[in-house]
Design a protein around this motif. Sequence first.
Motif, mmCIF file in Angstrom:
data_model
loop_
_atom_site.group_PDB
_atom_site.id
_atom_site.type_symbol
_atom_site.label_atom_id
_atom_site.label_comp_id
_atom_site.label_asym_id
_atom_site.label_seq_id
_atom_site.Cartn_x
_atom_site.Cartn_y
_atom_site.Cartn_z
ATOM 1 N N ASP A 67 0.824 -1.210 0.000
ATOM 2 C CA ASP A 67 0.000 0.000 0.000
ATOM 3 C C ASP A 67 0.854 1.253 0.000
ATOM 4 O O ASP A 67 0.579 2.225 -0.710
ATOM 5 C CB ASP A 67 -0.927 -0.010 1.226
ATOM 6 N N GLU A 68 1.907 1.225 0.814
ATOM 7 C CA GLU A 68 2.784 2.395 0.854
ATOM 8 C C GLU A 68 3.477 2.623 -0.487
ATOM 9 O O GLU A 68 3.625 3.753 -0.946
ATOM 10 C CB GLU A 68 3.825 2.215 1.963
ATOM 11 N N LEU A 70 2.292 1.771 -3.468
ATOM 12 C CA LEU A 70 1.292 2.275 -4.406
ATOM 13 C C LEU A 70 1.023 3.763 -4.190
ATOM 14 O O LEU A 70 0.946 4.551 -5.142
ATOM 15 C CB LEU A 70 -0.012 1.481 -4.260
ATOM 16 N N GLU A 71 0.908 4.161 -2.892
ATOM 17 C CA GLU A 71 0.691 5.575 -2.613
ATOM 18 C C GLU A 71 1.880 6.417 -3.054
ATOM 19 O O GLU A 71 1.720 7.522 -3.564
ATOM 20 C CB GLU A 71 0.446 5.759 -1.112
ATOM 21 N N ARG A 72 3.091 5.876 -2.848
ATOM 22 C CA ARG A 72 4.276 6.621 -3.275
ATOM 23 C C ARG A 72 4.316 6.794 -4.797
ATOM 24 O O ARG A 72 4.626 7.868 -5.302
ATOM 25 C CB ARG A 72 5.523 5.894 -2.786
ATOM 26 N N GLU A 74 1.700 6.820 -6.850
ATOM 27 C CA GLU A 74 0.655 7.770 -7.235
ATOM 28 C C GLU A 74 1.069 9.209 -6.962
ATOM 29 O O GLU A 74 0.826 10.109 -7.764
ATOM 30 C CB GLU A 74 -0.641 7.443 -6.477
ATOM 31 N N ALA A 75 1.738 9.411 -5.829
ATOM 32 C CA ALA A 75 2.200 10.769 -5.523
ATOM 33 C C ALA A 75 3.245 11.227 -6.531
ATOM 34 O O ALA A 75 3.243 12.376 -7.000
ATOM 35 C CB ALA A 75 2.763 10.816 -4.102
#
Length: 265
Positions: A67-68, A70-72, A74-75
């Motif tokens: 999850d981390e 994927l968020e990284r 996307e950012a």
Amino acid sequence: MSKAVKRTTGSSVPDDADNETTRVISSEDVTETQVLGTGQKGPLVPDSAEDSAERTRVISDQPLAADEDLERREAEERRRQDAERRARERAALERAARERALGTVTPPPAEPEPAPVDVPRPVTDRAFASLGLFVFRVVVAGVLGVHGFQHLTQRPETYAMIERIGFPYTTQLVWVLGIGECLAALAILLGLWTRIAGLGAMAIGVLALVFVHWDGPNIFATSGIDGEPALLLAACGFLLFCVGSGGFGIDAGPRRRRALKKANR
């Protein structure tokens, strides 16, 4: 379900014992521990609170790491898109400032070409009207052509008629009259320059009426109207001058092209 491995301190069982197995228990359940080789079996009861705190829960951190990550990503993608947008806006502003400094005028976008417009045919160019005009042209051309041929082959009679009227250049006028009538008849028959040929036929008929047939005091001295053929020829020439050749003639093609060009401007 997350699992924990029980490891006790101060146990009577040595650490290097290969024949010992420990059952994996959940932190929510109370299970049993069987020590192979000792023959002992019973409920697992912690000696103290410290013994219970020594239990270590092993939690798999793979979903959290995914999850981390994927968020990284996307950012990073959002930052990249924002940077590209700012770069495009900056380039557009620089280009506009450069054009203003140079006095360059950006041409407007080209307009799409209009769709061609089909022009309906005139009534005189339709099949039935064209057939009627064609028959009419054949009759008028035949009458006019016979008159021209007679004026050329019977030159003494034509010379006497023109001399009686009093026109000068009698000899030349004989040839001009005969050749002019023949050319006008051919043009009317083919539908070529029909309006001009009709105007010529009308002029010939009017001159014949004025100087040959209507030179007397009474044009009704005989039965009917004196000079009826010349009168009909003048009327037919005027009609051709007004309506043209119709669809069955050479003039129909250029006339339709001019109408299409005018409509599609």
